[in-house]
Scaffold this motif. Structure first.
Motif, mmCIF file in Angstrom:
data_model
loop_
_atom_site.group_PDB
_atom_site.id
_atom_site.type_symbol
_atom_site.label_atom_id
_atom_site.label_comp_id
_atom_site.label_asym_id
_atom_site.label_seq_id
_atom_site.Cartn_x
_atom_site.Cartn_y
_atom_site.Cartn_z
ATOM 1 N N HIS A 116 1.020 -1.094 0.047
ATOM 2 C CA HIS A 116 0.041 -0.052 -0.029
ATOM 3 C C HIS A 116 0.895 1.311 -0.081
ATOM 4 O O HIS A 116 0.506 2.142 -0.664
ATOM 5 C CB HIS A 116 -1.056 0.058 1.235
ATOM 6 C CG HIS A 116 -0.375 0.031 2.449
ATOM 7 N ND1 HIS A 116 -0.149 -0.944 3.179
ATOM 8 C CD2 HIS A 116 -0.044 1.027 3.385
ATOM 9 C CE1 HIS A 116 0.478 -0.811 4.502
ATOM 10 N NE2 HIS A 116 0.361 0.298 4.488
ATOM 11 N N ASP A 155 -11.966 2.423 6.544
ATOM 12 C CA ASP A 155 -12.068 2.990 8.114
ATOM 13 C C ASP A 155 -12.158 4.603 7.825
ATOM 14 O O ASP A 155 -12.808 5.457 8.403
ATOM 15 C CB ASP A 155 -10.908 2.594 9.205
ATOM 16 C CG ASP A 155 -11.396 1.350 9.585
ATOM 17 O OD1 ASP A 155 -12.306 0.593 9.413
ATOM 18 O OD2 ASP A 155 -10.186 0.675 10.334
ATOM 19 N N TRP A 168 0.207 6.476 6.997
ATOM 20 C CA TRP A 168 -0.396 6.157 5.522
ATOM 21 C C TRP A 168 -1.869 6.079 5.603
ATOM 22 O O TRP A 168 -2.215 4.871 5.141
ATOM 23 C CB TRP A 168 0.343 5.410 4.653
ATOM 24 C CG TRP A 168 1.756 5.585 4.825
ATOM 25 C CD1 TRP A 168 2.663 5.129 5.279
ATOM 26 C CD2 TRP A 168 2.556 6.479 3.743
ATOM 27 N NE1 TRP A 168 4.101 5.731 4.994
ATOM 28 C CE2 TRP A 168 3.862 6.644 3.902
ATOM 29 C CE3 TRP A 168 2.012 7.615 2.657
ATOM 30 C CZ2 TRP A 168 4.748 7.414 3.283
ATOM 31 C CZ3 TRP A 168 2.940 8.350 2.201
ATOM 32 C CH2 TRP A 168 4.258 8.274 2.131
ATOM 33 N N VAL A 169 -2.733 6.847 6.499
ATOM 34 C CA VAL A 169 -4.077 6.512 6.833
ATOM 35 C C VAL A 169 -4.892 5.993 5.906
ATOM 36 O O VAL A 169 -5.455 4.900 5.849
ATOM 37 C CB VAL A 169 -4.469 7.606 7.706
ATOM 38 C CG1 VAL A 169 -6.017 7.333 7.752
ATOM 39 C CG2 VAL A 169 -3.736 7.773 8.653
ATOM 40 N N ASP A 173 -6.614 2.861 13.650
ATOM 41 C CA ASP A 173 -5.530 2.044 13.885
ATOM 42 C C ASP A 173 -4.613 1.733 12.552
ATOM 43 O O ASP A 173 -4.803 0.776 11.821
ATOM 44 C CB ASP A 173 -6.110 0.690 14.409
ATOM 45 C CG ASP A 173 -4.775 -0.219 14.905
ATOM 46 O OD1 ASP A 173 -3.951 0.105 15.662
ATOM 47 O OD2 ASP A 173 -5.230 -1.458 15.004
ATOM 48 N N CYS A 174 -3.458 2.627 12.464
ATOM 49 C CA CYS A 174 -2.712 2.426 11.419
ATOM 50 C C CYS A 174 -1.603 3.310 11.353
ATOM 51 O O CYS A 174 -1.494 4.249 12.426
ATOM 52 C CB CYS A 174 -3.382 2.794 10.171
ATOM 53 S SG CYS A 174 -4.159 4.509 10.027
ATOM 54 N N GLU A 210 -3.392 2.626 4.327
ATOM 55 C CA GLU A 210 -3.472 1.509 5.146
ATOM 56 C C GLU A 210 -5.057 1.014 5.580
ATOM 57 O O GLU A 210 -5.194 0.005 5.572
ATOM 58 C CB GLU A 210 -2.546 1.743 6.344
ATOM 59 C CG GLU A 210 -1.225 1.924 6.071
ATOM 60 C CD GLU A 210 -0.523 2.466 7.234
ATOM 61 O OE1 GLU A 210 -0.830 1.696 8.425
ATOM 62 O OE2 GLU A 210 0.069 3.220 7.379
ATOM 63 N N GLN A 211 -5.990 2.046 5.871
ATOM 64 C CA GLN A 211 -7.244 1.745 6.263
ATOM 65 C C GLN A 211 -8.220 2.424 5.582
ATOM 66 O O GLN A 211 -9.171 3.417 5.965
ATOM 67 C CB GLN A 211 -7.333 1.960 7.736
ATOM 68 C CG GLN A 211 -6.306 1.215 8.532
ATOM 69 C CD GLN A 211 -6.695 -0.089 8.581
ATOM 70 O OE1 GLN A 211 -7.926 -0.615 8.218
ATOM 71 N NE2 GLN A 211 -6.067 -1.038 9.102
ATOM 72 N N LYS A 264 -0.489 4.773 15.205
ATOM 73 C CA LYS A 264 0.920 4.335 15.255
ATOM 74 C C LYS A 264 1.931 5.255 14.406
ATOM 75 O O LYS A 264 2.893 4.975 14.325
ATOM 76 C CB LYS A 264 1.099 2.793 14.391
ATOM 77 C CG LYS A 264 0.159 1.722 15.024
ATOM 78 C CD LYS A 264 0.153 0.283 14.201
ATOM 79 C CE LYS A 264 -0.936 -0.618 14.919
ATOM 80 N NZ LYS A 264 -1.055 -1.476 13.903
ATOM 81 N N SER A 265 1.490 6.393 14.293
ATOM 82 C CA SER A 265 2.301 7.369 13.525
ATOM 83 C C SER A 265 2.361 8.471 14.759
ATOM 84 O O SER A 265 1.911 8.524 15.646
ATOM 85 C CB SER A 265 1.444 8.149 12.548
ATOM 86 O OG SER A 265 1.900 9.232 12.024
ATOM 87 N N GLY A 315 -3.477 8.592 12.413
ATOM 88 C CA GLY A 315 -2.907 7.432 12.702
ATOM 89 C C GLY A 315 -2.337 7.119 14.074
ATOM 90 O O GLY A 315 -1.429 7.563 14.255
#
Length: 173
Positions: free
Chosen positions: A63, A158, A150-151, A146-147, A154-155, A121-122, A119
């Motif tokens: 991605h 969502d 690269w929101v 939850d990412c 990645e998701q 995890k960012s 995100g």
């Protein structure tokens, strides 16, 4: 965010995605991605599949490679893919790319509805910058996904749900 602060009448709402109105240091991955894009330029690729093979040396996640390849375009009268923004331009701008042009939230504000999508995890929208966000954008809300950074890549589902919900809520007002 910059457009909203410079020309607020141009926007009805604002949705920054994993970016905050503060100067931020870019993660080291950007230099790696730039090297991959440079190799693509030098190789003279004609297909995204060829570009993807090159990028696999620099990034494992599909991605993110797909997002990077959105910068590739076919040039008129050429079969080669080229970058929308040349790597020389990107390289010379990389040091300042994380800078935000406004420093004082008391001078400029955007008072329209604003949704910050973060995100989890960012590191680009840390909890400690939320007060600054509130000063620049007093009508902000925040949604966590939850990412990583690269929101959208990645998701995507969502992200779409969060945005649709934001606009539906605006329609109710």
């Amino acid at each position: 965010m910059t457009v909203a602060l410079r020309s607020p009448s141009l926007l009805g709402a604002l949705i920054p995605v994993d970016n905050a109105p503060v100067d931020a240091q870019l993660k080291g991955d950007f230099h790696k991605y730039l090297a991959g894009m440079r190799e693509i330029e030098d190789a003279g690729v004609t297909k995204q599949l060829e570009a993807d093979e090159i990028l696999k040396k620099y990034e494992d996640l599909l991605h993110i490679r797909q997002f990077l390849m959105t910068n590739l375009v076919k040039r008129p009268q050429s079969s080669l893919l080229a970058l929308r923004i040349p790597t020389k331009t990107l390289a010379s701008s990389l040091g300042n790319m994380g800078d935000f042009p406004f420093k004082d939230p008391d001078e400029k504000q955007y008072k329209g509805p604003t949704l910050f999508v973060r995100g989890t995890k960012s590191h680009y929208i840390a909890d400690d910058v939320l007060p600054v966000i509130g000063r620049f954008f007093p009508k902000f809300t925040i949604q966590d996904i939850d990412c990583g950074h690269w929101v959208i890549s990645e998701q995507p589902d969502d992200f779409r749900q969060v945005v649709v919900s934001f606009f539906r809520d605006l329609d109710k007002e």
